[in-house]
Design a protein around this motif. Structure first.
Motif, PDB file in Angstrom:
ATOM      1  N   THR B 174      35.197  39.733  41.500  1.00 11.01           N
ATOM      2  CA  THR B 174      35.676  40.578  42.598  1.00 11.01           C
ATOM      3  C   THR B 174      37.159  40.304  42.835  1.00 11.01           C
ATOM      4  OG1 THR B 174      33.511  40.705  43.660  1.00 11.01           O
ATOM      5  CG2 THR B 174      35.421  41.100  45.067  1.00 11.01           C
ATOM      6  N   ASP B 175      37.887  41.380  43.046  1.00 13.62           N
ATOM      7  CA  ASP B 175      39.298  41.285  43.431  1.00 13.62           C
ATOM      8  C   ASP B 175      39.352  41.426  44.949  1.00 13.62           C
ATOM      9  OD1 ASP B 175      42.036  41.382  43.684  1.00 13.62           O
ATOM     10  OD2 ASP B 175      42.297  43.292  42.631  1.00 13.62           O
ATOM     11  N   CYS B 176      39.726  40.337  45.627  1.00 12.98           N
ATOM     12  CA  CYS B 176      39.886  40.359  47.091  1.00 12.98           C
ATOM     13  C   CYS B 176      41.373  40.588  47.344  1.00 12.98           C
ATOM     14  CB  CYS B 176      39.457  39.031  47.697  1.00 12.98           C
ATOM     15  SG  CYS B 176      37.812  38.492  47.183  1.00 12.98           S
ATOM     16  N   CYS B 274      38.839  30.551  42.594  1.00 13.24           N
ATOM     17  CA  CYS B 274      39.644  31.738  42.895  1.00 13.24           C
ATOM     18  C   CYS B 274      41.004  31.562  42.241  1.00 13.24           C
ATOM     19  CB  CYS B 274      39.784  31.942  44.407  1.00 13.24           C
ATOM     20  SG  CYS B 274      40.479  30.536  45.306  1.00 13.24           S
ATOM     21  N   SER B 290      31.997  37.054  41.945  1.00 11.12           N
ATOM     22  CA  SER B 290      31.635  37.891  43.093  1.00 11.12           C
ATOM     23  C   SER B 290      30.862  37.154  44.179  1.00 11.12           C
ATOM     24  CB  SER B 290      30.839  39.106  42.613  1.00 11.12           C
ATOM     25  OG  SER B 290      31.644  39.885  41.754  1.00 11.12           O
ATOM     26  N   ALA B 293      33.106  36.024  46.994  1.00 11.09           N
ATOM     27  CA  ALA B 293      34.035  36.987  47.605  1.00 11.09           C
ATOM     28  C   ALA B 293      34.029  36.896  49.135  1.00 11.09           C
ATOM     29  CB  ALA B 293      33.697  38.411  47.153  1.00 11.09           C
ATOM     30  N   THR B 297      37.304  36.010  51.252  1.00  8.01           N
ATOM     31  CA  THR B 297      37.757  36.995  52.241  1.00  8.01           C
ATOM     32  C   THR B 297      37.949  36.356  53.616  1.00  8.01           C
ATOM     33  OG1 THR B 297      36.626  38.748  51.042  1.00  8.01           O
ATOM     34  CG2 THR B 297      37.185  39.199  53.335  1.00  8.01           C
ATOM     35  N   LEU B 311      38.026  44.815  48.976  1.00  3.03           N
ATOM     36  CA  LEU B 311      37.256  44.190  47.898  1.00  3.03           C
ATOM     37  C   LEU B 311      36.985  45.209  46.800  1.00  3.03           C
ATOM     38  CD1 LEU B 311      34.600  42.160  49.935  1.00  3.03           C
ATOM     39  CD2 LEU B 311      36.826  41.426  49.084  1.00  3.03           C
ATOM     40  N   SER B 313      35.095  45.330  42.774  1.00  2.00           N
ATOM     41  CA  SER B 313      34.483  44.707  41.594  1.00  2.00           C
ATOM     42  C   SER B 313      34.927  45.470  40.342  1.00  2.00           C
ATOM     43  CB  SER B 313      32.965  44.705  41.740  1.00  2.00           C
ATOM     44  OG  SER B 313      32.521  46.002  42.051  1.00  2.00           O
TER      45      SER B 313
END
Lengths: 323, 323
Positions: B174-176, B274, B290, B293, B297, B311, B313
């Motif tokens: 996941t890209d936060c 991370c 993920s 996440a 966050t 967020l 994915s």
């Protein structure tokens, strides 16, 4: 008793030293240019002959073992030159706040080199004193000559030393040093230099150095502040680019450092002549023609996170003082 | 009427594209690797034949002249391929907040390339679609294939395109995205790419790219998060090092960006997997497996200056949608 006292100033690099060709002799990968800082100084008294072991008192307190060992090894060089074996007492005082993140090792080893050699009756030339100081701390070689100074990188112990390119009175610049309220202990520069070669950018930075030296040398000789400001910022960015891309990465900048760097560029764009540079720590050195030092200082003090601002104009060479 | 609608996702680069070998064809100086962002998308409808002039509606508002001109020139390429002269209406919507500093041009030109070619009855291969999208916005070529994508830089228009190296379901990352409360308009990446060659560090960064591509490609294929995290940070630092040392220097980092970067390294050292990366803007993309996440966050939202966290994915390829 063999005793002498010397004073030397720290220096702020306009073109940075980062990375050694020879870490033991501290032969740098690239040449550098700096300004001595008149209003900050280290005073060191060295006395040979009354001690069983070398001892080192820093600002009234016995130094820790690693600092003592580094000084003791440096004194071995001087004992070797003088052909003596006596141990020494070294008493050193900064007139600037310790723990403020101002590197004192350049001034400390310049003052120590001069005081210790004088104490044992050696009278070295400026060149040989600069070569000697270099072995204690690379940038200490730049605190031996006065004013605006260039370290000729050389390739051997013989030809790696610093020379003055202009005396302090040549150009009235002031270094407004924004001391940040931070308590992170940065990685020491000796350890840092050893990481320089792990950055894929270091070779390119080194190869490009003659261009930058030429611009800064000319800017100093012609008192061209706009050219100086642009190039010291570029050179500082280049060194920190290498630091941040080494393995492990070294981030000397704090968020407030970046705030100040961006602000300085805006002030300059608005007509206030100033330019930033950062050494291996978070404090931001803002150079300006001395008549603008008050305005720059007020601007800096208004930035949250700036604890205080120290001012320093161009300083003289390392010198002996009478007690 | 000739009409089609396509959806494409933005992508976040793990190994960055910065600098062009050929700025007109957008042939990059180095290869790059990215992840499509499933939860963000651009939807674009193209209709040919009913207009006197090309027109472009972005999120319900007619676009400015420079955006329209860029799209119109891109449509000329498609008209050339199809042998038609009709003008088009382009209606494009982002499902993520505009002005949040998330670059939408990659997704926009990927969706436009697919919708416009479908509208005129051209059915291009993935490779040819990627080549076409590249000419609108370099990184758009990476939003054509799905999942984890590598842009093979090539040397000509023919051999510069992107391929999928793993589908989205290969690895649940996941890209936060920490969106900062900043209102500075950064320098656009088209202008930025043109400055890359002014940095004395760009050639070294480019020459070192195969090493970094190999590490990231292997880390993706083997789902090796620690290796991925270290290398995406290193690569991001390398690109920003080049940006900050170009003439004029480009500082995309804000002070809060640096706060987050340092925090991410501390979180990772404390055991939270991370790693950060920044594109040509101040927002910080924090990648993580993920399942972490939520924790990432919460940490990000606790940092003053973080406005919100988006967020995303791993996402699929650009695709046509039925209206």
């Amino acid at each position: 008793m063999k005793q002498a006292t010397a004073i030397a100033h720290p220096n702020i690099a306009f073109i940075k030293y980062w990375g050694n060709r020879d870490p033991n002799l501290r032969i740098p990968e690239n040449g550098s240019i700096s300004m001595n800082l008149a209003d900050l100084s280290v005073k060191t008294t060295v006395s040979f002959g009354n001690e069983e072991e070398d001892c080192l008192i820093l600002n009234g307190t016995p130094a820790d073992a690693s600092a003592l060992q580094r000084v003791s090894r440096f004194l071995d060089l001087i004992r070797g030159l003088a052909g003596i074996h006596e141990r020494a007492r070294v008493i050193s005082e900064n007139d600037f706040p310790t723990g403020a993140g101002i590197a004192s090792s350049a001034a400390a080893f310049a003052a120590l080199a001069l005081a210790a050699t004088a104490a044992v009756g050696l009278h070295l030339s400026e060149k040989d004193l600069s070569r000697l100081a270099r072995k204690g701390s690379g940038s200490a070689c730049r605190s031996i000559p006065g004013g605006y100074v260039e370290w000729l990188p050389g390739e051997t112990d013989e030809d790696s030393y610093a020379v003055s390119i202009a005396p302090p009175e040549h150009w009235a610049l002031t270094d407004c040093i924004a001391i940040l309220s931070t308590h992170h202990k940065p990685v020491g520069s000796t350890e840092g230099h050893a990481l320089a070669s792990t950055s894929p950018l270091q070779s390119a930075r080194v190869a490009d150095t003659p261009r930058r030296l030429n611009v800064v040398r000319r800017a100093i000789l012609e008192r061209d502040f706009p050219a100086l400001a642009e190039m010291i910022e570029h050179d500082s960015n280049l060194m920190h680019a290498v630091m941040m891309t080494s393995t492990p990465p070294l981030f000397y900048w704090e968020p407030v450092s970046l705030t100040i760097m961006k602000a300085v560029r805006e002030w300059r764009a608005s007509g206030l002549p100033c330019g930033y540079t950062l050494d291996a720590g978070p404090n931001v050195h803002v150079l300006c023609p001395s008549e603008f030092a008050g305005e720059v200082t007020n601007h800096l003090k208004a930035i949250p996170g700036v604890q205080t601002v120290l001012l320093a104009s161009a300083g003289g060479p390392a010198r002996l003082v009478k007690e």
